[in-house]
Enzyme design. Structure first.
Site, mmCIF file in Angstrom:
data_model
loop_
_atom_site.group_PDB
_atom_site.id
_atom_site.type_symbol
_atom_site.label_atom_id
_atom_site.label_comp_id
_atom_site.label_asym_id
_atom_site.label_seq_id
_atom_site.Cartn_x
_atom_site.Cartn_y
_atom_site.Cartn_z
ATOM 1 N N ASN A 18 1.056 -1.301 0.031
ATOM 2 C CA ASN A 18 -0.060 0.500 -0.413
ATOM 3 C C ASN A 18 0.617 1.093 -0.267
ATOM 4 O O ASN A 18 1.450 1.516 0.864
ATOM 5 C CB ASN A 18 -0.655 -0.167 1.416
ATOM 6 C CG ASN A 18 -1.723 0.963 1.467
ATOM 7 O OD1 ASN A 18 -1.989 2.055 0.182
ATOM 8 N ND2 ASN A 18 -2.141 2.049 2.548
ATOM 9 N N TRP A 19 1.185 2.152 -1.185
ATOM 10 C CA TRP A 19 2.165 3.237 -1.432
ATOM 11 C C TRP A 19 1.220 4.134 -0.719
ATOM 12 O O TRP A 19 1.998 5.481 -0.140
ATOM 13 C CB TRP A 19 2.267 3.432 -2.599
ATOM 14 C CG TRP A 19 3.324 2.522 -3.600
ATOM 15 C CD1 TRP A 19 3.833 1.405 -2.314
ATOM 16 C CD2 TRP A 19 3.947 2.267 -4.559
ATOM 17 N NE1 TRP A 19 4.881 0.853 -3.893
ATOM 18 C CE2 TRP A 19 4.808 1.318 -4.592
ATOM 19 C CE3 TRP A 19 3.407 3.533 -6.091
ATOM 20 C CZ2 TRP A 19 5.687 1.559 -5.638
ATOM 21 C CZ3 TRP A 19 4.386 3.753 -7.017
ATOM 22 C CH2 TRP A 19 5.364 2.419 -6.348
ATOM 23 N N LYS A 20 0.009 4.010 0.053
ATOM 24 C CA LYS A 20 -0.755 5.661 -0.013
ATOM 25 C C LYS A 20 -1.124 6.451 -0.292
ATOM 26 O O LYS A 20 -0.344 6.417 -1.537
ATOM 27 C CB LYS A 20 -0.505 5.665 1.884
ATOM 28 C CG LYS A 20 0.113 4.105 2.829
ATOM 29 C CD LYS A 20 -0.251 4.704 4.356
ATOM 30 C CE LYS A 20 0.642 3.516 4.924
ATOM 31 N NZ LYS A 20 -0.106 3.720 6.620
ATOM 32 N N HIS A 105 -9.081 0.882 5.216
ATOM 33 C CA HIS A 105 -8.658 0.489 5.220
ATOM 34 C C HIS A 105 -8.576 2.011 7.378
ATOM 35 O O HIS A 105 -8.602 3.066 7.023
ATOM 36 C CB HIS A 105 -6.973 2.064 4.758
ATOM 37 C CG HIS A 105 -5.982 1.556 4.978
ATOM 38 N ND1 HIS A 105 -5.109 2.239 6.444
ATOM 39 C CD2 HIS A 105 -4.485 0.603 5.041
ATOM 40 C CE1 HIS A 105 -3.780 2.557 6.400
ATOM 41 N NE2 HIS A 105 -3.213 1.418 5.591
ATOM 42 N N GLU A 107 -7.206 4.602 7.992
ATOM 43 C CA GLU A 107 -6.626 5.927 7.710
ATOM 44 C C GLU A 107 -7.924 6.089 6.860
ATOM 45 O O GLU A 107 -8.242 7.409 7.283
ATOM 46 C CB GLU A 107 -5.791 6.082 7.342
ATOM 47 C CG GLU A 107 -4.187 5.849 7.688
ATOM 48 C CD GLU A 107 -2.749 5.919 6.673
ATOM 49 O OE1 GLU A 107 -3.064 5.781 5.433
ATOM 50 O OE2 GLU A 107 -1.908 5.111 7.140
ATOM 51 N N GLU A 175 -5.072 -5.375 10.965
ATOM 52 C CA GLU A 175 -3.682 -3.835 10.864
ATOM 53 C C GLU A 175 -4.654 -3.632 12.441
ATOM 54 O O GLU A 175 -5.647 -2.496 12.184
ATOM 55 C CB GLU A 175 -3.877 -3.207 9.786
ATOM 56 C CG GLU A 175 -3.865 -4.232 8.805
ATOM 57 C CD GLU A 175 -3.190 -2.700 7.735
ATOM 58 O OE1 GLU A 175 -2.143 -2.946 6.989
ATOM 59 O OE2 GLU A 175 -3.955 -1.740 7.063
ATOM 60 N N GLY A 181 2.274 2.107 10.784
ATOM 61 C CA GLY A 181 3.279 3.157 10.130
ATOM 62 C C GLY A 181 4.193 3.285 11.726
ATOM 63 O O GLY A 181 4.702 4.655 11.722
ATOM 64 N N SER A 221 3.480 -2.343 10.253
ATOM 65 C CA SER A 221 4.886 -2.409 10.412
ATOM 66 C C SER A 221 5.382 -3.664 10.131
ATOM 67 O O SER A 221 6.695 -3.836 10.844
ATOM 68 C CB SER A 221 5.942 -1.853 11.807
ATOM 69 O OG SER A 221 4.766 -0.688 12.185
ATOM 70 N N GLY A 242 2.933 -1.608 4.772
ATOM 71 C CA GLY A 242 2.757 0.217 4.085
ATOM 72 C C GLY A 242 3.722 1.088 3.661
ATOM 73 O O GLY A 242 4.847 0.491 2.190
ATOM 74 N N GLY A 243 4.720 1.350 4.448
ATOM 75 C CA GLY A 243 6.455 1.677 4.077
ATOM 76 C C GLY A 243 7.343 1.559 3.772
ATOM 77 O O GLY A 243 7.956 1.655 2.860
HETATM 78 C C1 PEP Z 1 -0.374 -0.118 5.713
HETATM 79 O O1 PEP Z 1 -1.182 1.107 5.403
HETATM 80 O O2 PEP Z 1 -1.388 -0.995 5.927
HETATM 81 C C2 PEP Z 1 0.737 -0.495 6.998
HETATM 82 C C3 PEP Z 1 0.153 -1.493 6.860
HETATM 83 O O3 PEP Z 1 1.803 0.759 6.985
HETATM 84 P P1 PEP Z 1 2.987 -0.197 7.503
HETATM 85 O O4 PEP Z 1 3.774 -1.182 7.104
HETATM 86 O O5 PEP Z 1 3.580 1.120 6.774
HETATM 87 O O6 PEP Z 1 3.340 -0.128 9.296
#
Ligand code: PEP
Length: 261
Positions: A18-20, A105, A107, A175, A181, A221, A242-243
């Site tokens: 997920n590049w957000k 998600h 966010e 999640e 993050g 994470s 994500g990141g």
């Molecule tokens: C996400 O955006 O779904 C996520 C899990 O982010 P991260 O891996 O950065 O915690």
């Protein structure tokens, strides 16, 4: 697919990035590098998807046509079209080349006040358009500290999955909001407990065959350093990343850490 030595059904794994709201045209090279490694054989036995921002969906899908890496979107509207300024329908995403869409998600739930009911309607819209829905659920830190995790995610799962959900068109991503993050992750025991609870909910609702075949991802994470241990947990059928999905080298290290089945 069949029962593994630990008694759990072994499903084809999925690693989704997920590049957000990150990524410009210049960053498409990262996705292409991931695809090249996949096409060369790395991760051939698992599904890998990258969900870039909507602006990059079409160019990326065009570049990847017929290749190993698949493309997904990060959100969709519930309607196929209409007077909804700024929104994008699941049908439009499918036409742009998306194979999947993330819905619910945390966010989006936090930034846009999305409810389980809206998330369910979005997942239904994804199915209507032929997309796989990656449905996200997870508890906040306060809910975990109050001992409410299992009740919260069970309630979210029930309310966020539409009746159209099948093992083929739906993936659930657990999640924990406090893990996204932050560099924090739950213990392996905590992840196992939540995923076992979700599995049992899925079996209760969809029956043994469908409920044991629907993939459950862990997200929050996931990094190259912890991916192998997280992906080894029972009922963890992949990861939502994500990141660490923004750089090919990190994302590929997570793909490499994923057992085939
Ligand atoms: C996400 O955006 O779904 C996520 C899990 O982010 P991260 O891996 O950065 O915690």
């Amino acid at each position: 697919m069949g029962p593994g030595k630990d008694g759990n059904r072994r499903l084809r794994r999925l690693i989704a990035g997920n590049w957000k709201m990150y990524g410009r045209t210049a960053d498409l090279g990262e996705a292409l590098a991931v695809d090249e490694a996949l096409t060369a054989g790395q991760g051939a036995a698992i599904d890998v998807i990258i969900c870039p921002p909507a602006t990059l969906l079409l160019p990326l899908a065009q570049m990847l046509e017929g290749r190993a890496l698949r493309v997904g979107a990060q959100d969709c509207h519930t309607a196929p079209e209409g007077a909804h300024t700024g929104d994008i329908s699941a049908e439009m995403l499918a036409e742009a080349g998306a194979a999947a869409v993330i819905v619910g998600h945390s966010e989006r739930r936090a930034d846009h006040g999305e409810t389980d009911r809206q998330v369910r309607a979005k997942a239904e819209a994804a199915h209507r358009a032929g997309l796989m829905a990656i449905v996200c659920i997870g508890e906040t830190l306060g809910q975990r500290q109050a001992g409410q995790t299992l009740a919260v995610v069970s309630r979210q799962l029930a309310a966020s999955l539409p009746a159209t959900a099948t093992a083929a068109n739906t993936v659930v991503a657990y999640e924990p909001v406090w893990a996204i993050g932050t560099g924090l992750t739950p213990s392996a025991g905590d992840v196992a407990e939540v995923h076992a609870g979700l599995r049992s909910d899925l079996v209760g609702r969809f029956g043994a065959e469908e409920g044991t075949s629907m993939r459950l991802l862990y997200g929050g994470s996931v990094k190259p350093g912890n991916a192998a241990s997280l992906l080894a947990i029972a009922n963890v059928d992949g990861a939502l990343v994500g990141g660490a999905s923004l750089k090919a080298v990190d994302f590929l290290a997570i793909v490499a850490a994923c057992p085939a089945q």
